[in-house]
Design a protein around this motif. Structure first.
Motif, PDB file in Angstrom:
ATOM      1  N   VAL A 164      26.622 -27.548  50.873  1.00  0.00           N
ATOM      2  CA  VAL A 164      25.725 -26.537  50.321  1.00  0.00           C
ATOM      3  C   VAL A 164      24.342 -26.737  50.933  1.00  0.00           C
ATOM      4  O   VAL A 164      23.824 -27.854  50.952  1.00  0.00           O
ATOM      5  N   ARG A 165      23.756 -25.655  51.437  1.00  0.00           N
ATOM      6  CA  ARG A 165      22.425 -25.743  52.032  1.00  0.00           C
ATOM      7  C   ARG A 165      21.332 -25.481  50.991  1.00  0.00           C
ATOM      8  O   ARG A 165      20.326 -26.173  50.957  1.00  0.00           O
ATOM      9  N   PHE A 166      21.540 -24.446  50.150  1.00  0.00           N
ATOM     10  CA  PHE A 166      20.532 -24.078  49.161  1.00  0.00           C
ATOM     11  C   PHE A 166      21.166 -23.934  47.784  1.00  0.00           C
ATOM     12  O   PHE A 166      22.279 -23.415  47.646  1.00  0.00           O
ATOM     13  N   LEU A 167      20.435 -24.368  46.780  1.00  0.00           N
ATOM     14  CA  LEU A 167      20.727 -24.058  45.384  1.00  0.00           C
ATOM     15  C   LEU A 167      19.723 -22.994  44.965  1.00  0.00           C
ATOM     16  O   LEU A 167      18.509 -23.238  45.000  1.00  0.00           O
ATOM     17  N   ARG A 168      20.229 -21.836  44.575  1.00  0.00           N
ATOM     18  CA  ARG A 168      19.357 -20.701  44.278  1.00  0.00           C
ATOM     19  C   ARG A 168      19.200 -20.531  42.771  1.00  0.00           C
ATOM     20  O   ARG A 168      20.182 -20.373  42.036  1.00  0.00           O
ATOM     21  N   VAL A 169      17.971 -20.567  42.296  1.00  0.00           N
ATOM     22  CA  VAL A 169      17.674 -20.255  40.897  1.00  0.00           C
ATOM     23  C   VAL A 169      16.739 -19.055  40.884  1.00  0.00           C
ATOM     24  O   VAL A 169      15.991 -18.821  41.834  1.00  0.00           O
ATOM     25  N   SER A 170      16.795 -18.285  39.824  1.00  0.00           N
ATOM     26  CA  SER A 170      15.952 -17.088  39.746  1.00  0.00           C
ATOM     27  C   SER A 170      14.648 -17.415  39.047  1.00  0.00           C
ATOM     28  O   SER A 170      14.561 -18.368  38.263  1.00  0.00           O
ATOM     29  N   ASP A 171      13.624 -16.610  39.328  1.00  0.00           N
ATOM     30  CA  ASP A 171      12.354 -16.858  38.650  1.00  0.00           C
ATOM     31  C   ASP A 171      12.474 -16.597  37.151  1.00  0.00           C
ATOM     32  O   ASP A 171      11.754 -17.192  36.349  1.00  0.00           O
ATOM     33  N   ALA A 172      13.440 -15.744  36.735  1.00  0.00           N
ATOM     34  CA  ALA A 172      13.655 -15.520  35.308  1.00  0.00           C
ATOM     35  C   ALA A 172      14.162 -16.796  34.634  1.00  0.00           C
ATOM     36  O   ALA A 172      13.768 -17.115  33.500  1.00  0.00           O
ATOM     37  N   GLN A 173      15.024 -17.544  35.300  1.00  0.00           N
ATOM     38  CA  GLN A 173      15.511 -18.805  34.749  1.00  0.00           C
ATOM     39  C   GLN A 173      14.400 -19.833  34.620  1.00  0.00           C
ATOM     40  O   GLN A 173      14.502 -20.782  33.836  1.00  0.00           O
TER      41      GLN A 173
END
Length: 351
Positions: free
Chosen positions: A198-207
């Motif tokens: 995995v290169r990136f773990l993506r989280v949202s700004d809402a989280q």
């Protein structure tokens, strides 16, 4: 051999197969840019292409800021030809402009809603098309799955990317009682056990508490996510960044985020380029589909009336202005020259 020639030699094989060995556009895997900019206080900027007429403005902003740039195709599986058309459009615009700053192309985030065999088989077929089209980064949205389902789904889908050694981005699954950090840790641990890179773990700004205008970013939570991901050798990306001014993007950089997907004003900006009667049709269909109208525009554009020359010029100018602000806020100014100088060294070391 020039610096550009050396950087071009780092393009993934699927990119070269799509654009041809004679292309002078440095379409790279973001892995190379992370490596080159590891000690630079910045986050890789990734901007959505919601209307092809915005491309000259987005690329022009990267040249004006001497910045690396990611361009995202929000719905690469909208139809069988969508991935190839997107890559061809970006490449044609970059060639026409003589664009020689590093670019990377992101597919998605692609929503994974089930682990049923039929669903995963269809998605994997779509991912093969995405890879063949020339994307070097694929983002998978796992937010509708449990932790166990998320690991199962990614393990089943990652084959096309693992075979080509391309980059994968994943979002955390449904948060359990342990919250966001626990969901991230469980996902990355499960994928590590299955040896899924995995290169990136993506989280949202809402989280992270910043999803609404005026809301404050939970910096401590973000830093815990960054630390959790770093323990698995994974960089953190923040997606769906739309609220607030571009200046607030520097907070993500300060917390250790390595990629930011800036949705921001690009959807409404692109939608306004069409006349009112077209906009009304798009808005109505978007409401029925339960998605932002500007985002749906990227799916419908091929079937809409072409923009007038004046509208295209306005869209290009506004896209340029918004992208320039975002690039500056993310610390991307001069990142292109820094990255190319690093990557052109035989040992990848500026020293």
């Amino acid at each position: 051999m020039s610096v550009l020639d050396k950087v071009l030699s780092l393009r993934p094989g699927n990119v070269v197969a799509r654009v041809g060995p004679g292309s002078r556009v440095p379409l790279l895997d973001p892995r190379e840019l992370l490596r080159a900019l590891e000690s630079t206080p910045m986050a890789l900027p990734c901007l959505p292409v919601l209307a092809k007429g915005a491309l000259p403005g987005l690329l022009g902003a990267a040249r004006a800021e001497d910045a690396v740039l990611g361009l995202a195709c929000p719905h690469p599986l909208a139809d069988r030809g969508a991935p190839e058309r997107f890559v061809q459009s970006v490449h044609a615009a970059a060639q026409e402009a003589g664009h020689t700053r590093p670019l990377f192309l992101q597919a998605g985030p692609i929503r994974v809603t089930s682990t049923d065999a039929d669903v995963l088989d269809a998605l994997q077929e779509g991912l093969f098309r995405v890879v063949d089209a020339g994307f070097a980064l694929v983002s998978l949205d796992l937010s509708r799955l449990t932790s166990y389902e998320a690991v199962e789904a990614v393990n089943a889908l990652a084959g096309p990317l693992k075979e080509r050694e391309l980059s994968l981005e994943v979002s955390p699954p449904q948060a359990s009682s342990g919250g966001l950090v626990d969901a991230c840790e469980t996902l990355l641990e499960g994928l590590s056990q299955w040896q899924v890179p995995v290169r990136f773990l993506r989280v949202s700004d809402a989280q992270l508490g910043a999803g609404e205008p005026g809301a404050e970013l939970d910096v401590e939570l973000l830093r815990r996510v960054v630390e959790t991901a770093a323990g698995k050798g994974v960089a953190v990306a923040v997606g769906d960044v739309s609220a607030g001014a571009s200046g607030g993007l520097s907070s993500y950089v300060a917390a250790g985020v390595r990629k930011v997907d800036r949705a921001g004003p690009f959807g409404p900006l692109a939608l306004r380029a069409w006349p009112p009667e077209v906009r009304e049709q798009v808005v109505a269909r978007a409401q029925a589909a339960g998605m932002p109208a500007g985002e749906l525009l990227s799916v419908l554009e091929e079937g809409l009336p072409p923009l007038s020359p004046a509208s295209r010029e306005t869209l290009e100018a506004l896209s340029f202005a918004e992208a320039t602000e975002a690039l500056a806020a993310l610390g991307a100014h001069r990142s292109a020259s820094v990255a190319m100088a690093f990557l052109a060294k035989p040992d990848g070391d500026l020293g």
